[in-house]
Scaffold this motif. Structure first.
Motif, PDB file in Angstrom:
ATOM      1  N   LEU A   1      37.868  23.998 -21.590  1.00 50.65           N
ATOM      2  CA  LEU A   1      37.127  23.662 -20.735  1.00 50.65           C
ATOM      3  C   LEU A   1      36.672  22.245 -20.836  1.00 50.65           C
ATOM      4  O   LEU A   1      36.567  21.662 -19.562  1.00 50.65           O
ATOM      5  CB  LEU A   1      35.824  24.771 -21.095  1.00 50.65           C
TER       6      LEU A   1
ATOM      7  N   TYR B   1      37.126  19.613 -17.281  1.00 50.89           N
ATOM      8  CA  TYR B   1      36.272  18.608 -16.985  1.00 50.89           C
ATOM      9  C   TYR B   1      36.086  16.966 -17.302  1.00 50.89           C
ATOM     10  O   TYR B   1      35.367  16.466 -16.643  1.00 50.89           O
ATOM     11  CB  TYR B   1      34.771  19.288 -17.122  1.00 50.89           C
TER      12      TYR B   1
ATOM     13  N   LEU C   1      25.167  26.681 -18.688  1.00 53.02           N
ATOM     14  CA  LEU C   1      26.441  25.900 -19.053  1.00 53.02           C
ATOM     15  C   LEU C   1      27.203  26.751 -19.988  1.00 53.02           C
ATOM     16  O   LEU C   1      28.118  27.327 -19.750  1.00 53.02           O
ATOM     17  CB  LEU C   1      26.287  24.514 -19.692  1.00 53.02           C
TER      18      LEU C   1
ATOM     19  N   SER D   1      30.299  29.667 -18.687  1.00 53.66           N
ATOM     20  CA  SER D   1      31.316  29.123 -18.990  1.00 53.66           C
ATOM     21  C   SER D   1      32.374  29.881 -19.227  1.00 53.66           C
ATOM     22  O   SER D   1      33.717  29.607 -19.529  1.00 53.66           O
ATOM     23  CB  SER D   1      31.432  27.987 -20.171  1.00 53.66           C
TER      24      SER D   1
ATOM     25  N   LEU E   1      30.472  25.688 -11.945  1.00 47.55           N
ATOM     26  CA  LEU E   1      30.223  26.823 -12.662  1.00 47.55           C
ATOM     27  C   LEU E   1      29.130  27.591 -11.856  1.00 47.55           C
ATOM     28  O   LEU E   1      28.678  28.489 -12.239  1.00 47.55           O
ATOM     29  CB  LEU E   1      29.606  26.361 -14.021  1.00 47.55           C
TER      30      LEU E   1
ATOM     31  N   MET F   1      30.893  19.766 -13.171  1.00 48.26           N
ATOM     32  CA  MET F   1      31.096  21.083 -14.015  1.00 48.26           C
ATOM     33  C   MET F   1      30.056  22.151 -13.609  1.00 48.26           C
ATOM     34  O   MET F   1      30.491  23.070 -13.491  1.00 48.26           O
ATOM     35  CB  MET F   1      30.967  20.787 -15.470  1.00 48.26           C
TER      36      MET F   1
END
Length: 183
Positions: free
Chosen positions: A42, A46, A116, A120, A66, A62
């Motif tokens: 991940l 990004y 986040l 994620s 998301l 990012m």
């Protein structure tokens, strides 16, 4: 070196310029190797500049991808919350701190970092977000599941050995029977 167990993204320097090498698997033992690999994937996804850091604009992208866009100030506050070296960008180690804080329930429900960690798609044992007790119970359960998996593998291996031995005995019996007819 490309794996989470070795030198990580954005940490240490190839010439060994005095900084110690960061080992995610050693420092972040609460996460499995698979979780660390997922987090590193991940992070790399990004890190558009491929410089080993996620800067403000990369974090903005990012969060938008998301589905939790943040204001400029919100993004700065997200970085500030885990930015230990105060360089206004996230190293891989600082990125992992987000998930450590999420698992320990240390992030505000309405914070960008909480969003986040939640969005994620990396399972940091969401039980841990409810409290450390549940997090460690989930880890113990995972260890038990791993033991059960090992037991299943051993049982399969034993079954294969047993079948091979039976086949060997049948062949020997057949050869013995065959020798009676050839005499």
């Amino acid at each position: 070196p490309g794996s989470p167990a070795g030198r990580a993204v954005g940490e240490g320097s190839p010439g060994g310029g005095g900084r110690r090498v960061f080992s995610p698997a050693g420092e972040f033992r609460e996460f499995s190797r698979r979780q660390l690999r997922d987090m590193e994937r991940l992070f790399r996804q990004y890190d558009a500049g491929k410089d080993g850091f996620i800067d403000l604009m990369e974090l903005k992208l990012m969060m938008e991808k998301l589905g939790a866009p943040q204001t400029h100030l919100g993004l700065k506050n997200m970085i500030k919350e885990v930015d230990e070296d105060l360089d206004s960008k996230l190293s891989f180690r600082e990125f992992l701190l987000i998930f450590r804080k999420a698992a320990a329930g240390e992030l505000q429900e309405d914070s960008g970092l909480h969003a986040l960690a939640r969005l994620s798609e990396i399972d940091v044992s969401t039980e841990g977000v409810k409290g450390a007790k549940n997090f460690f119970e989930a880890k113990a359960q995972a260890i038990n599941e791993a033991s059960r998996f090992e037991e299943e593998i051993k049982a399969e291996q034993e079954e294969k050995k047993k079948q091979a031995e039976e086949l060997k005995q049948r062949k020997a019996a057949f050869k013995e029977l065959q020798s009676n007819f050839t005499q």
